[in-house]
Design an enzyme around this catalytic site. Structure first.
Site, mmCIF file in Angstrom:
data_model
loop_
_atom_site.group_PDB
_atom_site.id
_atom_site.type_symbol
_atom_site.label_atom_id
_atom_site.label_comp_id
_atom_site.label_asym_id
_atom_site.label_seq_id
_atom_site.Cartn_x
_atom_site.Cartn_y
_atom_site.Cartn_z
ATOM 1 N N ASN A 237 1.160 -1.197 -0.169
ATOM 2 C CA ASN A 237 0.454 -0.080 0.011
ATOM 3 C C ASN A 237 0.518 1.228 -0.028
ATOM 4 O OD1 ASN A 237 -2.743 -1.436 -0.239
ATOM 5 N ND2 ASN A 237 -2.006 -1.929 2.353
ATOM 6 N N TYR A 238 1.820 1.563 0.420
ATOM 7 C CA TYR A 238 2.869 2.162 0.964
ATOM 8 C C TYR A 238 3.982 2.831 -0.003
ATOM 9 C CZ TYR A 238 -0.595 3.525 4.405
ATOM 10 O OH TYR A 238 -1.895 3.476 4.823
ATOM 11 N N LEU A 239 4.291 1.426 -0.462
ATOM 12 C CA LEU A 239 6.143 1.801 -1.266
ATOM 13 C C LEU A 239 5.656 1.929 -2.451
ATOM 14 C CD1 LEU A 239 7.907 -0.416 1.131
ATOM 15 C CD2 LEU A 239 7.715 1.925 1.819
#
Length: 701
Positions: free
Chosen positions: A659-661
């Site tokens: 989700n974030y990288l």
């Protein structure tokens, strides 16, 4: 005052000054285009036809026909599709009563199907931690009694402690064993049935293109688990019916047939959304959606836009930080609170947080922090302790700017006390409205994505350029872990962690023992090697006589079983081929050395060079030295795997990776350091992030 936890450096604290955003190429309409990498992929030449089409040729044709939406760079973010066709959703099979009674106060109670069903869900988790959780048990029993009250048959069930679910539990254990013992044909039949379901519900047609559907299975009923200390854990998650479902499909497309005797709750034709079906669940009263699979074009476009928006923040972040640092001393308390919240969101990757109702989990984010969630320790340490998303506890002690510390102290002044809002003049809507005025589309989540990806890339600079693949992977996982810690992606240490660690340690001991045996062999071939390579012959405290005896017994027993199994298989093959079968004498010839060794070991005699010589046919000094080098590498890699696994025991690396990288960071890193992408991305993630695969090794977030 709580003892000070070891302060964790913040995400932004180690971030170097932001570089100017790279100039984006202009499209014909003058708008900046979004590209997954520096270089545009060149269009492939038409595939040559093969007749007849082999499996390989078909695969190549499929690759050629693949819709590479990221090369089209479609700027339309409002209309998501023009035509949409699909077959709806798959419902779990109806409940089949088993008629196993519940024991209540030593009396067998035959439950009606509705009550039996919910009791069965509890019986299935009887030996787990959920059944020992008082909140889970209380919530389950409340719903259980409610269902019992609606049953026609009277019952005496009033006290949870008098309920005994053992008979049901034993029934489900027998069912588990039965499924494990299924024949190959039975398993194949089940697989065939699943394949038919997947074939029908697992695909959709978007703008005429075939796309995979992700979660086409409607969630079955059961007991809600929740994460962390969720107050609703144990509540009954009711069965979803077609009447609960809203179907989204293209105008003019055939509406999928609901199960017999039912109708859809609603049918819509909304091409501004990407979901195919939706319903409202009863636990948190939230909506659930059926989307296309992670590797679909619509999902990929959404991911690309998300990460490009985070990259766009690079060109604004220095100004934004400079402004909110100035606002920390603003005369307006509302402005000061907003600036303080922005500082915490930027430096600690906190979620913004939303207001919670009385019946919702008491989870908070930055804007909804309460008085008791933050305590101060001079000169500038803030202690955080609250339940974050999914009721996962966030505990951190972090040094902050002195003005931030002063502001928090002001925000906690009398008459505020436990239960009062820390930021009483701020909410998520106000914060995001301000952020969007600084950069179009900027939200607290964009900050979180930017800081996570930026920190990850900076941490990856510690990768040893000349290290082994295992050393590079350790550096990769540590970079990922750093982000996961700061984003509070925690998980409970698995029950099997200790056992798994011991297995890995035993594997390392076995490798060391092999090395020890090779060293003995080397000394026999060339006694001078003992002086030349003294470290190789040093005693290892882990290789005790007891362990060596146990290890040799295990290895020799397995070798005996392997020889016997091979003998049986060889005879089966000979029988099929109508060849002469092997005799017991043939088996005895192969088994004798192993049996003799086993007898010695069973008497408790530890193998020595005399009783168990290490020399092998054709062994030379050169060959043994080469084998030693390989063993030393294997031991080194196994030790790194052990270290990596232990460091990851309470951190969920997958959440940030999914989700974030920005996946392009991982892919460019793999290309730069010559690490197979399969070592970091599973097949599912490679499919999900297909759009990111064309980046160059020097691509940067």
């Amino acid at each position: 005052m709580k003892p000070a936890a070891k302060p964790k450096p913040s995400l932004a604290a180690r971030a170097p000054p932001a570089k100017p955003a790279a100039t984006k190429p202009k499209a014909a309409n003058g708008k900046a285009t979004k590209t997954p990498g520096k270089a545009q992929a060149k269009p492939k030449a038409p595939a040559k036809k093969e007749t007849p089409a082999s499996g390989k040729a078909k695969k190549e044709e499929e690759d050629e026909d693949e819709y590479k939406w990221w090369l089209e760079q479609n700027q339309d973010t409002s209309v998501k599709w023009n035509t949409l066709e699909h077959n709806g959703v798959y419902f779990p099979p109806p409940y089949v009563p088993h008629r196993i009674p519940l024991i209540y106060n030593s009396e067998r109670i035959q439950l009606e199907p509705e009550a039996e069903e919910i009791a069965s869900y509890f019986a299935q988790i009887l030996e787990t931690d959920y059944a020992k959780n008082p909140v889970f048990c209380r919530n389950f029993f409340t719903d259980f009694q409610r269902i019992l009250a609606n049953c026609q048959r009277s019952h005496p069930i009033k006290d949870f402690d008098k309920c005994n679910f053992t008979l049901m539990f034993e029934h489900f254990q027998r069912e588990k064993e039965r499924k494990k013992a299924m024949s190959k044909d039975e398993k194949l039949k089940l697989k065939t049935e699943k394949d038919k379901i997947r074939e029908k519900y697992g695909t959709a047609y978007v703008n005429g293109r075939k796309e995979k559907v992700g979660n086409y299975n409607i969630e079955p009923p059961g007991l809600f688990r929740g994460r962390g200390e969720h107050p609703k854990t144990g509540l009954y998650k009711r069965r979803i019916w077609p009447e609960d479902i809203t179907i989204n499909i293209g105008t003019g497309a055939k509406v999928p047939e609901p199960p017999a005797g039912h109708r859809w709750g609603k049918v819509v034709n909304d091409n501004t959304v990407t979901w195919l079906a939706m319903w409202r669940e009863n636990i948190n009263n939230s909506f659930k959606y059926v989307f296309l699979a992670a590797g679909s074009s619509l999902k990929g476009q959404s991911d690309l836009r998300k990460f490009e928006k985070a990259r766009e923040l690079k060109g604004h972040v220095a100004t934004i930080r400079r402004n909110y640092m100035a606002d920390l001393r603003d005369k307006s308390m509302a402005t000061r609170q907003r600036a303080t919240a922005m500082y915490l969101i930027d430096h600690l990757a906190l979620r913004a947080g939303n207001e919670k109702g009385d019946d919702e989990a008491d989870t908070v984010g930055c804007c909804s922090l309460k008085y008791e969630h933050v305590t101060l320790e001079s000169p500038n340490i803030l202690h955080f302790d609250f339940l974050g998303k999914d009721s996962v506890r966030y505990q951190n002690a972090v040094p902050v700017h002195e003005q931030v510390f002063k502001n928090i102290k002001i925000f906690k002044r009398d008459p505020k006390t436990d239960g009062d809002e820390l930021f009483d003049r701020l909410n998520t809507a106000l914060l995001n409205k301000h952020l969007s005025s600084l950069m179009p589309g900027l939200t607290a989540k964009v900050f979180r994505t930017y800081n996570a990806s930026h920190t990850f890339q900076e941490q990856l600079r510690n990768t040893p350029a000349n290290g082994t693949v295992q050393e590079k992977l350790l550096a990769y996982n540590r970079a990922n872990r750093r982000v996961a810690e700061l984003c509070n992606h925690q998980r409970n240490v698995s029950k099997g962690h200790t056992v798994q660690m011991e297995k890995l340690r035993d594997k390392i001991r076995a490798l060391k023992y092999q090395l020890h045996r090779h060293a003995q062999q080397l000394a026999i071939l060339d006694p001078k090697q003992k002086r030349k390579r003294s470290a190789l012959f040093a005693a290892d405290e882990e290789l005790t006589s007891e362990w060596i005896l146990s290890h040799e017994l295990e290895v020799t027993t397995k070798e005996k079983e392997r020889i016997e199994a091979k003998f049986e298989k060889d005879n089966e093959d000979r029988k099929k081929n109508k060849e002469k079968r092997l005799t017991k004498a043939d088996l005895k010839d192969k088994l004798d050395p192993v049996v003799q060794k086993l007898k010695i070991l069973q008497k408790g005699k530890v193998p020595t060079v005399k009783t168990h010589p290490p020399i092998k046919r054709g062994a030379t000094v050169e060959r043994v030295l080469a084998a030693i080098v390989k063993l030393e590498d294997r031991i080194k890699n196994a030790n790194m795997s052990l270290e990596d696994k232990d460091e990851n025991k309470d951190i969920a690396l997958g959440t940030s990776k999914i989700n974030y990288l920005d996946p392009r960071i991982t892919i460019s890193w793999c290309k730069k350091y010559d690490v197979p992408i399969e070592r970091n991305f599973t097949k599912t993630l490679r499919e999900k992030f297909k759009w990111a695969m064309d980046v160059d090794p020097d691509w940067e977030f």
